[in-house]
Design a protein around this motif. Structure first.
Motif, mmCIF file in Angstrom:
data_model
loop_
_atom_site.group_PDB
_atom_site.id
_atom_site.type_symbol
_atom_site.label_atom_id
_atom_site.label_comp_id
_atom_site.label_asym_id
_atom_site.label_seq_id
_atom_site.Cartn_x
_atom_site.Cartn_y
_atom_site.Cartn_z
ATOM 1 N N LEU A 48 0.827 -1.200 0.000
ATOM 2 C CA LEU A 48 0.000 0.000 0.000
ATOM 3 C C LEU A 48 0.864 1.254 0.000
ATOM 4 O O LEU A 48 1.903 1.299 0.661
ATOM 5 N N TYR A 49 0.429 2.271 -0.732
ATOM 6 C CA TYR A 49 0.975 3.608 -0.597
ATOM 7 C C TYR A 49 0.052 4.372 0.340
ATOM 8 O O TYR A 49 -1.158 4.475 0.090
ATOM 9 N N ARG A 50 0.598 4.918 1.421
ATOM 10 C CA ARG A 50 -0.219 5.617 2.403
ATOM 11 C C ARG A 50 0.042 7.110 2.324
ATOM 12 O O ARG A 50 1.186 7.556 2.381
ATOM 13 N N THR A 51 -1.028 7.882 2.186
ATOM 14 C CA THR A 51 -0.944 9.332 2.313
ATOM 15 C C THR A 51 -1.991 9.763 3.316
ATOM 16 O O THR A 51 -2.815 8.953 3.768
ATOM 17 N N THR A 52 -1.977 11.019 3.669
ATOM 18 C CA THR A 52 -2.977 11.508 4.638
ATOM 19 C C THR A 52 -4.377 11.521 4.053
ATOM 20 O O THR A 52 -5.368 11.568 4.785
ATOM 21 N N ARG A 53 -4.443 11.492 2.740
ATOM 22 C CA ARG A 53 -5.751 11.608 2.088
ATOM 23 C C ARG A 53 -6.323 10.271 1.635
ATOM 24 O O ARG A 53 -7.531 10.068 1.630
ATOM 25 N N LYS A 54 -5.484 9.343 1.212
ATOM 26 C CA LYS A 54 -6.025 8.080 0.717
ATOM 27 C C LYS A 54 -4.963 6.978 0.707
ATOM 28 O O LYS A 54 -3.766 7.236 0.897
ATOM 29 N N LEU A 55 -5.454 5.769 0.480
ATOM 30 C CA LEU A 55 -4.586 4.599 0.320
ATOM 31 C C LEU A 55 -4.623 4.172 -1.139
ATOM 32 O O LEU A 55 -5.681 4.174 -1.765
ATOM 33 N N THR A 56 -3.461 3.790 -1.663
ATOM 34 C CA THR A 56 -3.371 3.317 -3.038
ATOM 35 C C THR A 56 -2.622 1.988 -3.052
ATOM 36 O O THR A 56 -1.600 1.834 -2.363
ATOM 37 N N LEU A 57 -3.132 1.036 -3.800
ATOM 38 C CA LEU A 57 -2.477 -0.262 -3.903
ATOM 39 C C LEU A 57 -1.262 -0.174 -4.821
ATOM 40 O O LEU A 57 -1.318 0.443 -5.887
ATOM 41 N N THR A 58 -0.168 -0.828 -4.412
ATOM 42 C CA THR A 58 0.976 -0.999 -5.300
ATOM 43 C C THR A 58 0.643 -2.106 -6.292
ATOM 44 O O THR A 58 -0.405 -2.765 -6.195
ATOM 45 N N GLU A 59 1.527 -2.351 -7.243
ATOM 46 C CA GLU A 59 1.302 -3.451 -8.182
ATOM 47 C C GLU A 59 1.209 -4.771 -7.443
ATOM 48 O O GLU A 59 0.366 -5.619 -7.734
ATOM 49 N N ALA A 60 2.093 -4.944 -6.454
ATOM 50 C CA ALA A 60 2.049 -6.173 -5.645
ATOM 51 C C ALA A 60 0.749 -6.236 -4.855
ATOM 52 O O ALA A 60 0.134 -7.307 -4.702
ATOM 53 N N GLY A 61 0.321 -5.062 -4.345
ATOM 54 C CA GLY A 61 -0.928 -5.022 -3.595
ATOM 55 C C GLY A 61 -2.124 -5.380 -4.444
ATOM 56 O O GLY A 61 -3.045 -6.080 -3.998
ATOM 57 N N LYS A 62 -2.136 -4.905 -5.703
ATOM 58 C CA LYS A 62 -3.224 -5.241 -6.618
ATOM 59 C C LYS A 62 -3.277 -6.740 -6.890
ATOM 60 O O LYS A 62 -4.356 -7.342 -6.934
ATOM 61 N N ALA A 63 -2.106 -7.340 -7.075
ATOM 62 C CA ALA A 63 -2.051 -8.784 -7.336
ATOM 63 C C ALA A 63 -2.562 -9.577 -6.137
ATOM 64 O O ALA A 63 -3.324 -10.541 -6.279
ATOM 65 N N LEU A 64 -2.131 -9.148 -4.935
ATOM 66 C CA LEU A 64 -2.577 -9.853 -3.729
ATOM 67 C C LEU A 64 -4.073 -9.665 -3.513
ATOM 68 O O LEU A 64 -4.788 -10.617 -3.176
ATOM 69 N N ASN A 65 -4.549 -8.448 -3.720
ATOM 70 C CA ASN A 65 -5.969 -8.169 -3.503
ATOM 71 C C ASN A 65 -6.847 -8.982 -4.448
ATOM 72 O O ASN A 65 -7.925 -9.457 -4.072
ATOM 73 N N HIS A 66 -6.388 -9.154 -5.688
ATOM 74 C CA HIS A 66 -7.151 -9.941 -6.660
ATOM 75 C C HIS A 66 -7.357 -11.365 -6.151
ATOM 76 O O HIS A 66 -8.463 -11.916 -6.229
ATOM 77 N N ASN A 67 -6.303 -11.961 -5.609
ATOM 78 C CA ASN A 67 -6.409 -13.341 -5.123
ATOM 79 C C ASN A 67 -6.991 -13.416 -3.720
ATOM 80 O O ASN A 67 -7.502 -14.461 -3.318
ATOM 81 N N ALA A 68 -6.924 -12.304 -2.971
ATOM 82 C CA ALA A 68 -7.494 -12.288 -1.627
ATOM 83 C C ALA A 68 -9.003 -12.470 -1.668
ATOM 84 O O ALA A 68 -9.605 -13.003 -0.736
ATOM 85 N N LYS A 69 -9.629 -12.024 -2.773
ATOM 86 C CA LYS A 69 -11.072 -12.200 -2.909
ATOM 87 C C LYS A 69 -11.450 -13.673 -2.906
ATOM 88 O O LYS A 69 -12.477 -14.064 -2.352
ATOM 89 N N SER A 70 -10.603 -14.488 -3.515
ATOM 90 C CA SER A 70 -10.851 -15.933 -3.517
ATOM 91 C C SER A 70 -10.706 -16.505 -2.119
ATOM 92 O O SER A 70 -11.440 -17.413 -1.713
ATOM 93 N N VAL A 71 -9.739 -15.959 -1.364
ATOM 94 C CA VAL A 71 -9.542 -16.409 0.016
ATOM 95 C C VAL A 71 -10.768 -16.064 0.855
ATOM 96 O O VAL A 71 -11.267 -16.886 1.627
ATOM 97 N N LYS A 72 -11.289 -14.835 0.681
ATOM 98 C CA LYS A 72 -12.481 -14.421 1.419
ATOM 99 C C LYS A 72 -13.676 -15.308 1.079
ATOM 100 O O LYS A 72 -14.428 -15.732 1.958
ATOM 101 N N GLN A 73 -13.836 -15.600 -0.207
ATOM 102 C CA GLN A 73 -14.954 -16.426 -0.637
ATOM 103 C C GLN A 73 -14.836 -17.838 -0.080
ATOM 104 O O GLN A 73 -15.824 -18.419 0.377
ATOM 105 N N ALA A 74 -13.618 -18.392 -0.102
ATOM 106 C CA ALA A 74 -13.402 -19.745 0.426
ATOM 107 C C ALA A 74 -13.709 -19.790 1.922
ATOM 108 O O ALA A 74 -14.317 -20.751 2.411
ATOM 109 N N ALA A 75 -13.298 -18.741 2.649
ATOM 110 C CA ALA A 75 -13.576 -18.690 4.084
ATOM 111 C C ALA A 75 -15.073 -18.598 4.346
ATOM 112 O O ALA A 75 -15.613 -19.243 5.253
ATOM 113 N N ARG A 76 -15.756 -17.793 3.518
ATOM 114 C CA ARG A 76 -17.204 -17.636 3.676
ATOM 115 C C ARG A 76 -17.934 -18.957 3.406
ATOM 116 O O ARG A 76 -18.838 -19.346 4.131
ATOM 117 N N VAL A 77 -17.531 -19.639 2.339
ATOM 118 C CA VAL A 77 -18.147 -20.928 2.012
ATOM 119 C C VAL A 77 -17.911 -21.932 3.121
ATOM 120 O O VAL A 77 -18.796 -22.708 3.496
#
Length: 299
Positions: A48-77
């Motif tokens: 993550l890039y952190r500023t006082t105004r907002k958070l922005t995902l890095t390229e690595a963060g975007k990749a992790l977030n994409h696959n994190a959705k599958s983790v969330k769904q698996a946990a929910r199921v």
């Protein structure tokens, strides 16, 4: 990496704020910050890039977030799969069932289920109409036919084959039709509760199903009345086989076209869409399904 840290990171990315993620999870901002920092350390890169105004995902963060959705769904199921197993089977269930199935199997099956769970009360109405589950406050409906409302969930229980039948006395008096087209010359008793129309009888043909238009002097929306009229020798009926199963076996009615009738409808347990239905509804559906399958030869 810890799975709960990955899920927390996904929530931060979705909400765009450490404080909002903290609030959703009943955590402090510092705890969320420490867990994201731990995740970045495990990943070996900034997420993550952190500023006082907002958070922005890095390229690595975007990749992790994409696959994190599958983790969330698996946990929910995974949680959904065990949800309700610890809850007590109590309260009230309001359900609606069709008349034929209600009298044939469901009255006994549902009463038996109530005896298994004494703290449960079930209000079962017999009604051939497709009731409005939400407006009517129904928890469960058993219906034969087709499901059109996508906001409902349907579980298939069994298929119901229809038959064309008449009594020996009617056939002796009026003659036996040799092919479906011959029905146009007979008094056909009409079941007004038919999705395809009381006078449209479906049959199997080489190129698929076809309709034979019939006519007759008697029409009713009550299957029991139709059965009695057929047994009484007053005409030919087009009905679910389960309704006249014993009459066919005992010779009170004759199945005229055992291989040609084209009407076969599914019987479904239907309930409002929820991510996970209450355990008492799941158990009742399974109990009903078992009782149907015990007499599957009727259908």
């Amino acid at each position: 990496m810890k799975v709960d840290d990955i899920i927390l990171f996904s929530q931060v990315a979705e909400l765009g704020s450490f404080s909002k993620a903290a609030e959703v999870n009943s955590l402090t901002n510092s705890v969320v910050s420490k867990r994201i920092a731990r995740l970045e350390k495990e990943a070996g890169t900034q997420l993550l890039y952190r500023t006082t105004r907002k958070l922005t995902l890095t390229e690595a963060g975007k990749a992790l977030n994409h696959n994190a959705k599958s983790v969330k769904q698996a946990a929910r199921v995974a949680m959904d799969s065990v949800a309700g197993f610890g809850e007590s089977i109590s309260g009230r269930i309001k359900m609606s069932v069709p008349c034929i199935s209600g009298e044939l199997v469901l009255a006994d099956a549902v009463a038996e289920f109530c005896n298994l769970y004494p703290d449960l009360k079930i209000d079962m109405s017999l009604d051939n109409r497709f009731v409005d589950l939400v407006d009517g406050g129904y928890d469960l409906v058993i219906r034969t036919g087709y499901l059109e409302d996508s906001s409902l969930i349907a579980r298939h229980i069994i298929d119901s084959q229809w038959v064309v039948c008449a009594s020996p006395s009617y056939l002796s008096r009026c003659g036996r039709p040799l092919k479906p087209q011959d029905l146009s010359g007979h008094n056909c008793l009409q079941y007004a509760y038919q999705t395809t129309g009381a006078t449209d009888w479906a049959f199997k043909g080489p190129s698929g199903n076809y309709i034979v238009k019939v006519s007759g002097s008697f029409s009713t929306d009550n299957a029991i009345a139709l059965r009695k009229a057929a047994i009484g020798g007053h005409g030919i009926a087009y009905v679910p086989r389960c309704l006249v199963y014993h009459d066919l076996r005992h010779g009170q009615l004759i199945d005229l076209f055992p291989e040609l009738v084209g009407k076969r409808l599914g019987i479904y347990a239907i309930y409002p869409y929820t991510r996970q239905p209450p355990n008492k509804i799941k158990l009742l559906i399974e109990h009903i399904r078992t009782r149907y399958l015990e007499i599957s030869h009727y259908f």
